[in-house]
Design a protein around this motif. Structure first.
Motif, PDB file in Angstrom:
ATOM      1  N   SER A 146      -9.588  64.163 122.675  1.00 17.71           N
ATOM      2  CA  SER A 146      -8.887  62.710 122.691  1.00 17.71           C
ATOM      3  C   SER A 146      -7.432  62.794 123.117  1.00 17.71           C
ATOM      4  O   SER A 146      -6.895  63.888 123.230  1.00 17.71           O
ATOM      5  CB  SER A 146      -9.060  62.486 121.407  1.00 17.71           C
TER       6      SER A 146
ATOM      7  N   TYR B 126     -17.661  70.542 128.618  1.00 18.21           N
ATOM      8  CA  TYR B 126     -16.670  69.356 128.852  1.00 18.21           C
ATOM      9  C   TYR B 126     -17.000  68.576 130.297  1.00 18.21           C
ATOM     10  O   TYR B 126     -16.982  67.232 130.183  1.00 18.21           O
ATOM     11  CB  TYR B 126     -15.304  70.000 128.987  1.00 18.21           C
TER      12      TYR B 126
ATOM     13  N   ASN C 282     -19.773  66.137 129.420  1.00 22.84           N
ATOM     14  CA  ASN C 282     -19.479  65.134 128.365  1.00 22.84           C
ATOM     15  C   ASN C 282     -20.241  65.578 126.976  1.00 22.84           C
ATOM     16  O   ASN C 282     -20.524  64.727 126.243  1.00 22.84           O
ATOM     17  CB  ASN C 282     -19.999  63.889 128.544  1.00 22.84           C
TER      18      ASN C 282
ATOM     19  N   GLY D 270     -15.627  66.218 124.103  1.00 26.61           N
ATOM     20  CA  GLY D 270     -14.273  65.726 124.770  1.00 26.61           C
ATOM     21  C   GLY D 270     -13.310  66.161 124.004  1.00 26.61           C
ATOM     22  O   GLY D 270     -13.323  66.466 123.000  1.00 26.61           O
TER      23      GLY D 270
ATOM     24  N   LEU E  81      -5.885  62.274 129.673  1.00 26.37           N
ATOM     25  CA  LEU E  81      -6.735  62.579 128.579  1.00 26.37           C
ATOM     26  C   LEU E  81      -7.645  60.964 128.048  1.00 26.37           C
ATOM     27  O   LEU E  81      -8.633  61.136 127.996  1.00 26.37           O
ATOM     28  CB  LEU E  81      -6.298  62.953 127.162  1.00 26.37           C
ATOM     29  N   ALA E  82      -6.819  60.043 128.147  1.00 28.88           N
ATOM     30  CA  ALA E  82      -7.507  58.868 127.673  1.00 28.88           C
ATOM     31  C   ALA E  82      -8.508  58.278 128.898  1.00 28.88           C
ATOM     32  O   ALA E  82      -9.509  57.787 128.617  1.00 28.88           O
ATOM     33  CB  ALA E  82      -6.184  57.820 127.541  1.00 28.88           C
TER      34      ALA E  82
ATOM     35  N   PHE F  80     -16.177  59.809 128.307  1.00 28.39           N
ATOM     36  CA  PHE F  80     -16.879  60.823 127.109  1.00 28.39           C
ATOM     37  C   PHE F  80     -17.430  59.651 126.156  1.00 28.39           C
ATOM     38  O   PHE F  80     -18.672  59.981 125.830  1.00 28.39           O
ATOM     39  CB  PHE F  80     -15.996  61.749 126.416  1.00 28.39           C
ATOM     40  N   ALA F  81     -16.569  58.717 125.768  1.00 26.51           N
ATOM     41  CA  ALA F  81     -16.823  57.964 124.508  1.00 26.51           C
ATOM     42  C   ALA F  81     -18.131  56.863 124.818  1.00 26.51           C
ATOM     43  O   ALA F  81     -18.793  56.595 124.212  1.00 26.51           O
ATOM     44  CB  ALA F  81     -15.855  57.180 124.107  1.00 26.51           C
TER      45      ALA F  81
ATOM     46  N   ARG G  41     -10.260  60.356 130.563  1.00 27.57           N
ATOM     47  CA  ARG G  41     -11.311  61.108 130.614  1.00 27.57           C
ATOM     48  C   ARG G  41     -12.116  60.743 129.163  1.00 27.57           C
ATOM     49  O   ARG G  41     -13.423  60.813 129.275  1.00 27.57           O
ATOM     50  CB  ARG G  41     -10.931  62.381 130.544  1.00 27.57           C
ATOM     51  N   TRP G  42     -11.212  60.406 128.345  1.00 25.13           N
ATOM     52  CA  TRP G  42     -12.050  60.157 126.796  1.00 25.13           C
ATOM     53  C   TRP G  42     -13.004  58.906 126.961  1.00 25.13           C
ATOM     54  O   TRP G  42     -13.899  58.942 126.334  1.00 25.13           O
ATOM     55  CB  TRP G  42     -10.714  60.052 125.774  1.00 25.13           C
ATOM     56  N   GLU G  43     -12.262  57.701 127.639  1.00 24.94           N
ATOM     57  CA  GLU G  43     -13.152  56.689 127.667  1.00 24.94           C
ATOM     58  C   GLU G  43     -14.600  56.997 128.332  1.00 24.94           C
ATOM     59  O   GLU G  43     -15.766  56.371 128.003  1.00 24.94           O
ATOM     60  CB  GLU G  43     -12.392  55.705 128.999  1.00 24.94           C
TER      61      GLU G  43
ATOM     62  N   ARG H   9      -1.386  62.869 128.498  1.00 22.10           N
ATOM     63  CA  ARG H   9      -2.036  61.874 127.458  1.00 22.10           C
ATOM     64  C   ARG H   9      -2.802  60.785 128.253  1.00 22.10           C
ATOM     65  O   ARG H   9      -3.966  60.101 127.968  1.00 22.10           O
ATOM     66  CB  ARG H   9      -1.303  61.465 126.660  1.00 22.10           C
TER      67      ARG H   9
END
Length: 295
Positions: free
Chosen positions: A238, A230, A233, A236, A285-286, A292-293, A288-290, A282
């Protein structure tokens, strides 16, 4: 009890607390501390009803318990030291006398942080390094070196920064781990591994960021391999609580650990805490998700 004998017993207790906490995931249950035995005799490590443990045959305090909801004004100062209020009664007798003896003799103590009812996070060893009668409190340090730094009330800035760094490492991070692991019932949110000694509390928003606060909703209980993945990366989570594995890693061919331990987690929904307030934020998470993506 002879001082040498007391010191030997004390060090054995500290060693047991350290090992037991690590096996559990960083914390101990109140009952196992109350029922501790050594050399065939009962030696409770905490007091049944008070925040200080002074065994009758010990000259110095064995342990102290701090809690944000406790009756005393025990606070961590900006200098990274703990200000521990005098116990009730005569400041020069009883509990206060044994804390003062610990300061005079340099005996190590066990500090327990009460994160949730019945669960305590140990910080070992700690030392009483100053007495402030005018403020009715003692000063507790997380390193014996503070006993030899001169006037505690007038520390140089490098010494203060060292104390603050110790507080982050030995107070804040273990407390965060305890809160997160208990919220997830001591199991990995991704693979459900239940061995506390193999679990970490992973920050969703890293603590190096301004909004990377050490709250349960900014944490995930992860086994050590999924925590490392994690942080790098490789995988991830979502905002809708699903695991995604980096595309390049999904296509990689390696041994069974990669296949079963990481690749098969792709698309899996994480295990959530039972209490809604403890569930991953959330928005965090969003954020962090950006990142990762984008990899």
């Amino acid at each position: 009890m002879d001082t040498t004998v007391e010191t030997a017993v004390r060090l054995r207790v500290i060693d047991w607390v350290r090992q037991r906490a690590e096996a559990n995931g960083g914390f101990l249950h109140r009952q196992e501390l109350l029922s501790f035995r050594i050399d065939g005799r009962d030696l409770p490590i905490i007091d049944f009803s008070r925040g200080i443990r002074n065994p009758q045959d010990f000259a110095s305090t064995l342990s102290i318990v701090t809690s944000a909801t406790g009756p005393y004004d025990d606070v961590e100062a900006e200098d990274g030291l703990l200000h521990y209020a005098y116990r009730k009664g005569d400041p020069f007798s009883g509990d206060n006398r044994k804390l003062r003896t610990a300061m005079e003799t340099g005996q190590p103590l066990i500090l327990f942080r009460k994160e949730q009812p019945n669960y305590l996070t140990p910080v070992v060893p700690v030392y009483v390094v100053d007495d402030e009668p005018e403020n009715r409190r003692f000063v507790i340090a997380l390193d014996e070196a503070f006993r030899f730094m001169g006037e505690i009330r007038d520390l140089a800035e490098p010494q203060r920064e060292y104390a603050r760094r110790l507080a982050r490492q030995r107070l804040h991070q273990p407390a965060f781990r305890t809160r997160v692991l208990l919220a997830y019932d001591t199991r990995c949110a991704i693979c459900e591994l239940k061995h506390g000694s193999l679990l970490d509390a992973a920050h969703i928003v890293p603590d190096s960021e301004e909004h990377g606060v050490p709250t349960t909703s900014n944490g995930l209980a992860l086994c050590k391999i999924h925590h490392a993945a994690y942080d790098q990366n490789m995988l991830g989570v979502s905002p809708d609580y699903r695991v995604a594995v980096n595309r390049a890693l999904l296509d990689e061919v390696d041994g069974p650990m990669l296949r079963h331990g990481i690749q098969e987690m792709h698309g899996r929904e994480i295990v959530l805490p039972r209490r809604r307030a403890d569930r991953p934020d959330r928005d965090g998470l969003a954020w962090r998700w950006e990142r990762f993506a984008a990899r």
